[in-house]
Design a protein around this motif. Structure first.
Motif, PDB file in Angstrom:
ATOM      1  N   ARG A   5       0.836  -1.200   0.000  1.00 46.04           N
ATOM      2  CA  ARG A   5       0.000   0.000   0.000  1.00 46.04           C
ATOM      3  C   ARG A   5       0.867   1.244   0.000  1.00 46.04           C
ATOM      4  O   ARG A   5       1.896   1.311   0.640  1.00 46.04           O
ATOM      5  CB  ARG A   5      -0.901   0.002   1.236  1.00 46.04           C
ATOM      6  CG  ARG A   5      -2.095  -0.904   1.074  1.00 46.04           C
ATOM      7  CD  ARG A   5      -3.033  -0.833   2.241  1.00 46.04           C
ATOM      8  NE  ARG A   5      -3.586   0.509   2.401  1.00 46.04           N
ATOM      9  CZ  ARG A   5      -4.219   0.904   3.498  1.00 46.04           C
ATOM     10  NH1 ARG A   5      -4.389   0.084   4.506  1.00 46.04           N
ATOM     11  NH2 ARG A   5      -4.701   2.127   3.578  1.00 46.04           N
ATOM     12  N   SER A   6       0.397   2.227  -0.746  1.00 44.72           N
ATOM     13  CA  SER A   6       1.005   3.545  -0.768  1.00 44.72           C
ATOM     14  C   SER A   6      -0.126   4.542  -0.968  1.00 44.72           C
ATOM     15  O   SER A   6      -1.248   4.166  -1.335  1.00 44.72           O
ATOM     16  CB  SER A   6       2.025   3.665  -1.905  1.00 44.72           C
ATOM     17  OG  SER A   6       1.364   3.639  -3.162  1.00 44.72           O
ATOM     18  N   GLU A   7       0.154   5.809  -0.771  1.00 48.88           N
ATOM     19  CA  GLU A   7      -0.868   6.825  -1.007  1.00 48.88           C
ATOM     20  C   GLU A   7      -1.361   6.760  -2.448  1.00 48.88           C
ATOM     21  O   GLU A   7      -2.562   6.818  -2.717  1.00 48.88           O
ATOM     22  CB  GLU A   7      -0.318   8.219  -0.687  1.00 48.88           C
ATOM     23  CG  GLU A   7      -1.347   9.312  -0.880  1.00 48.88           C
ATOM     24  CD  GLU A   7      -0.856  10.700  -0.498  1.00 48.88           C
ATOM     25  OE1 GLU A   7      -1.389  11.666  -1.068  1.00 48.88           O
ATOM     26  OE2 GLU A   7       0.052  10.817   0.360  1.00 48.88           O
ATOM     27  N   GLU A   8      -0.428   6.601  -3.369  1.00 46.44           N
ATOM     28  CA  GLU A   8      -0.790   6.532  -4.787  1.00 46.44           C
ATOM     29  C   GLU A   8      -1.668   5.315  -5.080  1.00 46.44           C
ATOM     30  O   GLU A   8      -2.690   5.427  -5.767  1.00 46.44           O
ATOM     31  CB  GLU A   8       0.475   6.474  -5.644  1.00 46.44           C
ATOM     32  CG  GLU A   8       0.198   6.410  -7.127  1.00 46.44           C
ATOM     33  CD  GLU A   8       1.475   6.307  -7.946  1.00 46.44           C
ATOM     34  OE1 GLU A   8       1.377   5.789  -9.070  1.00 46.44           O
ATOM     35  OE2 GLU A   8       2.543   6.729  -7.483  1.00 46.44           O
ATOM     36  N   SER A   9      -1.297   4.145  -4.562  1.00 45.77           N
ATOM     37  CA  SER A   9      -2.104   2.952  -4.832  1.00 45.77           C
ATOM     38  C   SER A   9      -3.462   3.036  -4.144  1.00 45.77           C
ATOM     39  O   SER A   9      -4.471   2.601  -4.700  1.00 45.77           O
ATOM     40  CB  SER A   9      -1.365   1.671  -4.439  1.00 45.77           C
ATOM     41  OG  SER A   9      -1.275   1.539  -3.036  1.00 45.77           O
ATOM     42  N   ASP A  10      -3.529   3.609  -2.946  1.00 47.10           N
ATOM     43  CA  ASP A  10      -4.818   3.781  -2.278  1.00 47.10           C
ATOM     44  C   ASP A  10      -5.738   4.676  -3.100  1.00 47.10           C
ATOM     45  O   ASP A  10      -6.914   4.357  -3.306  1.00 47.10           O
ATOM     46  CB  ASP A  10      -4.641   4.365  -0.868  1.00 47.10           C
ATOM     47  CG  ASP A  10      -4.116   3.354   0.144  1.00 47.10           C
ATOM     48  OD1 ASP A  10      -4.059   2.143  -0.168  1.00 47.10           O
ATOM     49  OD2 ASP A  10      -3.754   3.787   1.257  1.00 47.10           O
ATOM     50  N   ARG A  11      -5.209   5.791  -3.586  1.00 49.05           N
ATOM     51  CA  ARG A  11      -6.025   6.702  -4.400  1.00 49.05           C
ATOM     52  C   ARG A  11      -6.505   6.006  -5.675  1.00 49.05           C
ATOM     53  O   ARG A  11      -7.666   6.145  -6.080  1.00 49.05           O
ATOM     54  CB  ARG A  11      -5.237   7.958  -4.765  1.00 49.05           C
ATOM     55  CG  ARG A  11      -5.009   8.884  -3.588  1.00 49.05           C
ATOM     56  CD  ARG A  11      -4.209  10.125  -4.005  1.00 49.05           C
ATOM     57  NE  ARG A  11      -3.816  10.877  -2.837  1.00 49.05           N
ATOM     58  CZ  ARG A  11      -4.628  11.680  -2.158  1.00 49.05           C
ATOM     59  NH1 ARG A  11      -5.874  11.826  -2.557  1.00 49.05           N
ATOM     60  NH2 ARG A  11      -4.197  12.331  -1.102  1.00 49.05           N
ATOM     61  N   ARG A  12      -5.636   5.277  -6.335  1.00 47.59           N
ATOM     62  CA  ARG A  12      -5.994   4.563  -7.568  1.00 47.59           C
ATOM     63  C   ARG A  12      -7.069   3.515  -7.290  1.00 47.59           C
ATOM     64  O   ARG A  12      -8.058   3.410  -8.021  1.00 47.59           O
ATOM     65  CB  ARG A  12      -4.763   3.918  -8.199  1.00 47.59           C
ATOM     66  CG  ARG A  12      -5.056   3.264  -9.555  1.00 47.59           C
ATOM     67  CD  ARG A  12      -3.849   2.584 -10.156  1.00 47.59           C
ATOM     68  NE  ARG A  12      -3.522   1.382  -9.403  1.00 47.59           N
ATOM     69  CZ  ARG A  12      -2.473   1.238  -8.586  1.00 47.59           C
ATOM     70  NH1 ARG A  12      -1.622   2.223  -8.420  1.00 47.59           N
ATOM     71  NH2 ARG A  12      -2.256   0.110  -7.946  1.00 47.59           N
ATOM     72  N   GLN A  13      -6.907   2.765  -6.202  1.00 50.59           N
ATOM     73  CA  GLN A  13      -7.891   1.729  -5.879  1.00 50.59           C
ATOM     74  C   GLN A  13      -9.251   2.335  -5.536  1.00 50.59           C
ATOM     75  O   GLN A  13     -10.298   1.787  -5.916  1.00 50.59           O
ATOM     76  CB  GLN A  13      -7.385   0.865  -4.731  1.00 50.59           C
ATOM     77  CG  GLN A  13      -6.238  -0.037  -5.141  1.00 50.59           C
ATOM     78  CD  GLN A  13      -5.640  -0.773  -3.963  1.00 50.59           C
ATOM     79  OE1 GLN A  13      -6.358  -1.248  -3.096  1.00 50.59           O
ATOM     80  NE2 GLN A  13      -4.316  -0.865  -3.932  1.00 50.59           N
ATOM     81  N   ASP A  86      -6.925   4.097   7.182  1.00 51.26           N
ATOM     82  CA  ASP A  86      -7.776   3.088   6.552  1.00 51.26           C
ATOM     83  C   ASP A  86      -9.168   3.608   6.232  1.00 51.26           C
ATOM     84  O   ASP A  86     -10.073   2.841   5.919  1.00 51.26           O
ATOM     85  CB  ASP A  86      -7.887   1.848   7.449  1.00 51.26           C
ATOM     86  CG  ASP A  86      -6.601   1.031   7.466  1.00 51.26           C
ATOM     87  OD1 ASP A  86      -5.715   1.283   6.622  1.00 51.26           O
ATOM     88  OD2 ASP A  86      -6.488   0.139   8.321  1.00 51.26           O
ATOM     89  N   GLU A  87      -9.351   4.924   6.316  1.00 53.89           N
ATOM     90  CA  GLU A  87     -10.610   5.568   5.942  1.00 53.89           C
ATOM     91  C   GLU A  87     -10.289   6.666   4.935  1.00 53.89           C
ATOM     92  O   GLU A  87      -9.188   7.206   4.916  1.00 53.89           O
ATOM     93  CB  GLU A  87     -11.296   6.207   7.145  1.00 53.89           C
ATOM     94  CG  GLU A  87     -11.797   5.239   8.178  1.00 53.89           C
ATOM     95  CD  GLU A  87     -12.533   5.969   9.284  1.00 53.89           C
ATOM     96  OE1 GLU A  87     -13.777   6.054   9.198  1.00 53.89           O
ATOM     97  OE2 GLU A  87     -11.861   6.455  10.207  1.00 53.89           O
ATOM     98  N   ALA A  88     -11.288   6.988   4.122  1.00 52.53           N
ATOM     99  CA  ALA A  88     -11.109   8.068   3.152  1.00 52.53           C
ATOM    100  C   ALA A  88     -12.455   8.700   2.845  1.00 52.53           C
ATOM    101  O   ALA A  88     -13.498   8.047   2.929  1.00 52.53           O
ATOM    102  CB  ALA A  88     -10.488   7.544   1.864  1.00 52.53           C
ATOM    103  N   VAL A  89     -12.390   9.976   2.495  1.00 53.51           N
ATOM    104  CA  VAL A  89     -13.534  10.685   1.937  1.00 53.51           C
ATOM    105  C   VAL A  89     -13.256  10.801   0.449  1.00 53.51           C
ATOM    106  O   VAL A  89     -12.216  11.322   0.040  1.00 53.51           O
ATOM    107  CB  VAL A  89     -13.689  12.086   2.578  1.00 53.51           C
ATOM    108  CG1 VAL A  89     -14.800  12.866   1.880  1.00 53.51           C
ATOM    109  CG2 VAL A  89     -13.930  11.974   4.066  1.00 53.51           C
ATOM    110  N   SER A  90     -14.167  10.294  -0.355  1.00 49.37           N
ATOM    111  CA  SER A  90     -14.029  10.343  -1.809  1.00 49.37           C
ATOM    112  C   SER A  90     -15.216  11.124  -2.359  1.00 49.37           C
ATOM    113  O   SER A  90     -16.367  10.818  -2.040  1.00 49.37           O
ATOM    114  CB  SER A  90     -14.030   8.916  -2.373  1.00 49.37           C
ATOM    115  OG  SER A  90     -14.139   8.923  -3.777  1.00 49.37           O
ATOM    116  N   GLU A  91     -14.930  12.139  -3.178  1.00 51.09           N
ATOM    117  CA  GLU A  91     -15.983  12.915  -3.819  1.00 51.09           C
ATOM    118  C   GLU A  91     -15.747  12.855  -5.320  1.00 51.09           C
ATOM    119  O   GLU A  91     -14.672  13.202  -5.808  1.00 51.09           O
ATOM    120  CB  GLU A  91     -15.959  14.364  -3.346  1.00 51.09           C
ATOM    121  CG  GLU A  91     -17.033  15.214  -3.994  1.00 51.09           C
ATOM    122  CD  GLU A  91     -16.891  16.687  -3.650  1.00 51.09           C
ATOM    123  OE1 GLU A  91     -17.919  17.322  -3.426  1.00 51.09           O
ATOM    124  OE2 GLU A  91     -15.745  17.196  -3.626  1.00 51.09           O
TER     125      GLU A  91
END
Length: 178
Positions: A5-13, A86-91
């Motif tokens: 996991r990385s910030e980039e892979s989390d955003r892509r996923q 392990d949480e995110a806000v996605s808009e």
């Protein structure tokens, strides 16, 4: 092998979760739609609030009925993710186009500006929606605006003859034969 996991892979996923949802809705692939959610997820749509199972039971017959004479197309634009472990806000901003019969029905033929506001969580090795708000910002009637194709060419379908399904089958059968 577990993916690092990385910030980039989390955003892509997370972005791929939203894309899977839209493809599933538009292609009537409800297993794909389900894969965008955690099993205990909650969904809030215009006219609906409930669990992912209840959402699928509510939306599937509506989309299958629409598919007999028309369809939907979700077009995504801006996508912003705020990561918090392990949480995110996605808009995600998008446009949802709906068409069908009767041709003069504004309820069958409309376009909406939408935002998917998602509480995404990373659980069991994957990102998925824990709670979604499908925010409808605006809607306009498309009555009288749709017109037939100007000639022969590929058309979207909701069965095994759709160009996407045919391509997927061709590639996977080639791999199986290797």
């Amino acid at each position: 092998m577990a993916q690092r996991r990385s910030e980039e892979s989390d955003r892509r996923q997370i972005h791929e979760v939203v894309l899977r949802y839209c493809r599933g809705i538009d292609r009537l692939d409800f297993d794909l739609v389900r894969s965008a959610y955690h099993p205990d997820a909650i969904d809030h749509h215009t006219g609906f609030t409930g669990t992912v199972d209840d959402y699928l039971a509510w939306v599937e017959p509506k989309l299958r009925a629409r598919a007999r004479t028309g369809g939907t197309m979700h077009i995504l634009g801006n996508h912003l993710v705020e990561l918090h472990g392990d949480e995110a806000v996605s808009e995600t901003y998008g446009t949802s186009v709906h068409w069908g019969e009767p041709a003069d029905s504004a309820r069958a033929n409309f376009t909406s500006g939408v935002r998917f506001v998602d509480h995404m969580t990373y659980r069991d090795g994957r990102w998925a929606v824990s709670e979604r708000w499908a925010v409808r910002e605006w809607t306009r009637s498309e009555v009288g605006r749709f017109m037939p194709k100007e000639g022969e060419g590929p058309s979207g379908r909701h069965d095994d003859h759709d160009p996407l399904i045919r391509l997927q089958q061709r590639i996977t059968s080639r791999k199986a034969g290797s």
